[in-house]
Design a protein around this motif. Structure first.
Motif, short mmCIF file in Angstrom:
data_model
loop_
_atom_site.label_atom_id
_atom_site.label_comp_id
_atom_site.label_asym_id
_atom_site.label_seq_id
_atom_site.Cartn_x
_atom_site.Cartn_y
_atom_site.Cartn_z
N LEU A 16 -30.35 20.22 23.42
CA LEU A 16 -31.47 21.07 23.03
C LEU A 16 -31.44 22.29 23.93
O LEU A 16 -31.58 22.17 25.15
N GLU A 17 -31.24 23.45 23.37
CA GLU A 17 -31.02 24.67 24.15
C GLU A 17 -32.18 24.93 25.11
O GLU A 17 -33.35 24.93 24.73
N GLY A 18 -31.84 25.13 26.37
CA GLY A 18 -32.84 25.43 27.38
C GLY A 18 -33.47 24.21 28.01
O GLY A 18 -34.30 24.33 28.91
N PHE A 19 -33.09 23.00 27.56
CA PHE A 19 -33.66 21.77 28.07
C PHE A 19 -32.59 20.93 28.76
O PHE A 19 -31.42 20.95 28.38
N GLY A 20 -33.01 20.20 29.78
CA GLY A 20 -32.14 19.25 30.46
C GLY A 20 -32.75 17.87 30.40
O GLY A 20 -33.96 17.70 30.30
N ILE A 21 -31.90 16.86 30.48
CA ILE A 21 -32.38 15.48 30.35
C ILE A 21 -33.02 15.02 31.66
O ILE A 21 -32.52 15.31 32.75
N VAL A 22 -34.15 14.33 31.53
CA VAL A 22 -34.84 13.75 32.68
C VAL A 22 -34.50 12.27 32.80
O VAL A 22 -34.14 11.78 33.87
N ASP A 23 -34.60 11.55 31.69
CA ASP A 23 -34.32 10.13 31.74
C ASP A 23 -34.14 9.60 30.32
O ASP A 23 -34.58 10.23 29.34
N VAL A 24 -33.49 8.45 30.22
CA VAL A 24 -33.36 7.72 28.97
C VAL A 24 -33.86 6.30 29.23
O VAL A 24 -33.41 5.64 30.17
N MET A 25 -34.79 5.84 28.40
CA MET A 25 -35.41 4.54 28.62
C MET A 25 -35.33 3.72 27.33
O MET A 25 -35.70 4.20 26.26
N ASP A 26 -34.82 2.49 27.46
CA ASP A 26 -34.72 1.59 26.31
C ASP A 26 -35.95 0.71 26.24
O ASP A 26 -36.49 0.28 27.27
N SER A 27 -36.39 0.44 25.01
CA SER A 27 -37.52 -0.45 24.79
C SER A 27 -37.28 -1.21 23.50
O SER A 27 -36.28 -1.00 22.80
N GLN A 28 -38.23 -2.08 23.15
CA GLN A 28 -38.10 -2.84 21.92
C GLN A 28 -38.20 -1.93 20.70
O GLN A 28 -37.70 -2.27 19.62
N ALA A 29 -38.84 -0.78 20.84
CA ALA A 29 -38.97 0.15 19.72
C ALA A 29 -37.73 1.01 19.54
O ALA A 29 -37.58 1.67 18.50
N GLY A 30 -36.84 1.05 20.52
CA GLY A 30 -35.65 1.89 20.43
C GLY A 30 -35.38 2.58 21.75
O GLY A 30 -35.60 2.02 22.82
N ARG A 31 -34.91 3.81 21.69
CA ARG A 31 -34.53 4.54 22.90
C ARG A 31 -35.33 5.83 23.01
O ARG A 31 -35.33 6.67 22.11
N TYR A 32 -36.01 5.96 24.15
CA TYR A 32 -36.76 7.18 24.46
C TYR A 32 -35.88 8.10 25.30
O TYR A 32 -35.28 7.65 26.29
#
Length: 442
Positions: A248-264
């Motif tokens: 996403l242009e201009g954005f950097g990743i902070v974190d990726v979190m897995d849960s029962q609903a999927g991936r945030y």
């Protein structure tokens, strides 16, 4: 006479040893066939935002590539190894140690394909979903099909049922284990490494076959140690950071979190002010720190005025929208925030979406229907339903007549119910006819 008895005993032991080895190898094939299929399904659906077409393509592609693997295995048996059953078992033993590493490679290929889609394409198109679904299951499906052909080489018809039963048992065990790991929200690569290390350990301690040399056993031990040492490494986070870098242009990743609903996936812009949160690659939240959402505030003012001096508010969903900060400005005596996924509250706390020193806030997660049933009748003044997406089953379960009837029994006589439906990225001049029908039906 004694010599012939000894020879007969050795022959019988050899038959038993062969049967045990073959059963173990077939169990391993069945286990990894379904374990790999389910974990790949989850990853593809997370990338493609999940739909029936992708699910059907995944099932069909898995069967297709397995058939291709079985065909290639049969050709190998016929042309390369027509009479040497022992060599096939030795090869199958060696191949069984490659299941885990190959599954890791398959997941990396899948993430790499998503990365190659393009920096501006967060929404995967239909033809891209088809490509991902068809080719994402190819390596493991073909590999397990090839192994199954080696496992059943030159066996009697009476033995085939026994081997197929153990292959089915392995499949069931694989399904149960991955379901348990997904329940506890393990990321995919770590799940694969944990399961692979357990299977390696089982195979090493149960391998009493004379067909395995000391050199091969040492190699298998080394592979086991390498897999175990890789489990605590943050491999999933490193891979996801590479995949989402400049997605996403201009954005950097902070974190990726897995849960029962999927991936945030949590992203921030370069200034650190704007935060975007994606669930299974679908935008569920976009907020700017230090800038209150005036549109949201006006909506709540409208809702607040529907009931005279409301005291108790229940909010279902919207935990990642900054909603808590807005409703804290209104003089409710009790505010109950409800989310189906407890991970939402964890993310919201981390991003400081909840105001400090709010003693009248209560958080409830899990089965919200059952939680609401425990509320006394006619005790809630206002209810707000804020689904992250009105097109998903998880959200639609709270947009049904049955759920509205349940809420009606809990609302006070003058209580009010509000439903907020958002369409991120859509404006009043560009809303599809299909989306309009969905909103109107609700």
């Amino acid at each position: 006479m004694l010599k012939s008895q000894v020879s007969g005993t050795e022959f019988k032991n050899g038959i038993q040893e062969k049967a045990i080895l073959q059963t173990r190898l077939v169990f391993n094939v069945g286990f990894f066939a379904y374990f790999a299929q389910l974990i790949t399904f989850r990853e593809v659906i997370a990338i493609c935002q999940g739909n029936e077409l992708v699910f059907g393509l995944l099932l069909g592609s898995g069967l297709l590539w397995t058939a291709v693997g079985v065909f290639l295995g049969n050709q190998y048996v016929i042309h390369k190894n027509p009479e040497k059953e022992k060599n096939s078992r030795v090869l199958l033993t060696k191949l069984s140690y490659l299941n885990g590493p190959l599954l890791v490679i398959q997941i990396l290929i899948l993430k790499g394909l998503f990365m190659m889609i393009g920096a501006s394409n967060l929404v995967v198109s239909l033809h891209q979903s088809v490509i991902l679904a068809i080719f994402s299951v190819l390596p493991m499906a073909a590999f397990t099909g090839f192994q199954f052909s080696l496992a059943v080489q030159r066996i009697e018809k009476s033995e085939f049922g026994e081997l197929y039963r153990w292959e089915s048992i392995g499949s069931v065990v694989g399904c149960f284990i991955i379901s348990g790991l997904l329940h506890f929200s393990f990321p995919p690569l770590r799940m694969i490494l944990i399961v692979t290390s357990l299977l390696y350990a089982t195979m090493l301690f149960t391998d009493r076959s004379a067909e395995t040399s000391a050199k091969e056993s040492a190699g298998y031990c080394l592979m086991f140690l390498l897999v175990v040492s890789a489990i605590p490494m943050p491999l999933d986070k490193l891979v996801d950071r590479s995949v989402w870098n400049d997605k996403l242009e201009g954005f950097g990743i902070v974190d990726v979190m897995d849960s029962q609903a999927g991936r945030y996936t949590i992203l921030k812009d370069r200034t650190g002010h704007q935060t975007a949160i994606y669930l299974n690659n679908s935008l569920v939240s976009s907020t700017v720190s230090g800038h209150p959402d005036h549109e949201l505030k006006r909506l709540f003012e409208l809702l607040y005025l529907q009931t005279e001096k409301p005291k108790k508010l229940v909010v279902i969903g919207g935990g990642l929208s900054g909603i808590a900060d807005v409703i804290a400005r209104f003089p409710y005596e009790e505010i109950i925030l409800m989310e189906q996924d407890e991970k939402v509250f964890e993310i919201a706390d981390r991003l400081e979406y909840f105001p400090d020193n709010q003693t009248n806030h209560q958080k409830i997660s899990g089965n919200l229907r059952e939680a609401l049933k425990k509320f006394p009748s006619n005790t809630i003044d206002q209810v707000i339903i804020w689904p992250s997406s009105n097109t998903t089953l998880a959200s639609n379960r709270y947009l049904t007549k049955e759920f509205f009837d349940l809420l009606s029994s809990k609302l006070s006589i003058t209580g009010s119910l509000g439903v907020l439906i958002e369409n991120y990225g859509a404006s009043s001049s560009y809303i599809s006819e299909h989306a309009t029908k969905q909103v109107n039906s609700i």
